[in-house]
Scaffold this motif. Structure first.
Motif: not given
Length: 100
Positions: A59-74
């Motif tokens: 939850q901390q990594w997600i909140a910090d933007g360090q982990i996310a689902s791979v988005h379509d644009d990427q």
């Protein structure tokens, strides 16, 4: 004395981490299981914490933007150049990391 779960996971994920091209990872992406890990994090450590179900850390990594689902644009950018990424499978997830 047997190794603890964290040490076993660390050893397993370390041995399974490899550089691989994005084209070879499409199945994981298609199933929504591809997770992008920020380049400032240790990919193996992220896999270990996932394996340990360390929800607070994630939850901390997600909140910090360090982990996310791979988005379509990427995914499209990576697909167009067949980007080589560091990857490790932590079932059912695929963790990928682009090194600069």
């Amino acid at each position: 004395m047997p190794e603890d779960r964290e040490a076993l996971l660390r050893k397993e994920y370390h041995s399974q981490t490899a550089r691989i091209n994005w084209h070879d990872l499409q199945t994981y992406y298609a199933h929504g299981n591809a997770i992008s890990v920020g380049s400032d994090l240790n990919l193996v450590e992220v896999a270990v914490q996932l394996g340990l179900d360390n929800t607070d850390q994630f939850q901390q990594w997600i909140a910090d933007g360090q982990i996310a689902s791979v988005h379509d644009d990427q995914a499209l950018v990576w697909y167009e150049v067949n980007q080589e990424l560091w990857a490790v499978v932590a079932p059912p997830w695929l963790l990928v990391q682009q090194r600069t």
